[in-house]
Design a protein around this motif. Sequence first.
Motif, short mmCIF file in Angstrom:
data_model
loop_
_atom_site.label_atom_id
_atom_site.label_comp_id
_atom_site.label_asym_id
_atom_site.label_seq_id
_atom_site.Cartn_x
_atom_site.Cartn_y
_atom_site.Cartn_z
N UNK A 5 0.77 -1.30 0.03
CA UNK A 5 0.11 0.01 0.08
C UNK A 5 0.93 1.27 -0.01
N UNK A 6 1.94 1.28 1.04
CA UNK A 6 3.03 2.36 0.82
C UNK A 6 3.33 2.44 -0.41
N UNK A 7 3.85 1.43 -1.16
CA UNK A 7 4.40 1.64 -2.63
C UNK A 7 3.48 2.35 -3.41
N UNK A 8 2.29 1.98 -3.58
CA UNK A 8 1.20 2.29 -4.60
C UNK A 8 0.93 3.79 -4.23
N UNK A 9 0.77 4.11 -2.78
CA UNK A 9 0.58 5.60 -2.51
C UNK A 9 1.45 6.32 -2.97
N UNK A 10 2.86 5.89 -2.87
CA UNK A 10 4.03 6.83 -2.98
C UNK A 10 4.17 7.13 -4.54
N UNK A 11 3.63 5.94 -5.43
CA UNK A 11 4.11 6.19 -6.84
C UNK A 11 2.75 6.71 -7.48
N UNK A 12 1.67 6.91 -6.86
CA UNK A 12 0.40 7.61 -7.39
C UNK A 12 0.74 9.14 -6.94
N UNK A 13 1.51 9.33 -5.82
CA UNK A 13 1.59 10.81 -5.59
C UNK A 13 2.70 11.48 -6.35
N UNK A 14 3.45 10.74 -7.15
CA UNK A 14 4.53 11.50 -7.80
C UNK A 14 4.16 12.37 -8.71
N UNK A 15 2.78 12.12 -9.45
CA UNK A 15 2.25 12.98 -10.51
C UNK A 15 1.13 13.50 -10.14
#
Length: 408
Positions: free
Chosen positions: A158-168
């Motif tokens: 979940x942390x990985x998904x959230x960080x990748x989505x918040x990059x853009x």
Amino acid sequence: MANKAAPLKKDQQPVEEEDVNVPKSMIIRVGSSFHNPSLQQLSLDIRVLMQPHTAINLRERRKNCLKDYVVMCGPLGVTQLMTLSQNEKTANCHLRLASMSKGPTTTYRIKEYSLVKDIVKTLKHPKMVGKSSTIFQRPPLLVMNGFANPKVAEPHEKVMITQFQNMFPPIMPEKINVDSIRRVLMINKDKETGEINLRHYAIDTKVVDVNKNLKKILNAKIKKNKKMPNLGSIKDISEILEDSHHLGYTSESEVEDEESLVQVDETESLTKAKVIKNEGGANNIRKKAIKLVELGPRLRMELVKIEAGVCDGEVLYHRYVKKSDSEIIQQKKRLSQKESEKAKRRKIQKENVDKKLAKKQERRKRQKEKYEANGSAVPENDNSADESDEEVDLRPEDYENDSDLYSE
């Protein structure tokens, strides 16, 4: 008489005011990575990938530590801090992705990477673009594959998904113009090994329902490197549009996959793309083929650990180290004790600073009374006070040692 301002060129049009909620990134190198020129080029390639909301012209210095950049992230509005480091002993390269300003931080071990120049050499028809190209005026479209549903995924995923989505910045389908999406960032997770593969592509579109003769004439006018076709053997203009023997229409067999064909309604102000399911359609809908051309860089990495803070704090997840419940409790006690000691030292330091300032003000007050008793004017800039009083006692213990950040 004042001179009139020169008109702006097409590439100098005023840029709209940026939204304060748009994610911004900063990519830096730390530690021994300064001795690796390949990592330096990789950091530059990642900056180009993260355009336009990134510090593209940032210059690092070896004397700058990680905290120097962390402090500047707040005033600059940076939301994502990416650091590249290399272990001096094992030569392993790591990529850290920290969410500002309170974390968490995910650490990835880079197994393989390819630079942009390496990708260009492998392609038969590469797309040569510079960092100032128009395709980098908009952020790329993020496509994630292989990740579990966030509702049922494990905490570290979940942390990985959230960080990748918040990059853009997020995309709103009802407002976005499809033609403005010129790039794709694809992040694929291998379900068996858990490895993360990152690819960066440019989107090329090609009209497939336009006469080739007409397309050649239009390209000769628009593109300088295209020559005007020989029209000496043509007697009537209708032959250009009707003759399909020599050039004709672009064949749909040239397209690699039928799913890459889309219908674009060009009559609406906001362009919408619909996947072709049949050959029928209105006249105002154009048929286009979409092709992805890899730009680079290319990364293959695996998640190593997740920390609660910005490159520091409690370790929430570790790929290779598993701790028991008692060890986790002891770790939390050590962290809480460390924070309490740090707060205590800062409190003592603040008290010392306040005492020194009070002594300095008292000394200036006595000097002012002395000047008034002698009947002389008080000088505006009185530097007779001891300069040493302005110095503040700084203890190295107030700041954590950053050497443990690069010891994976």
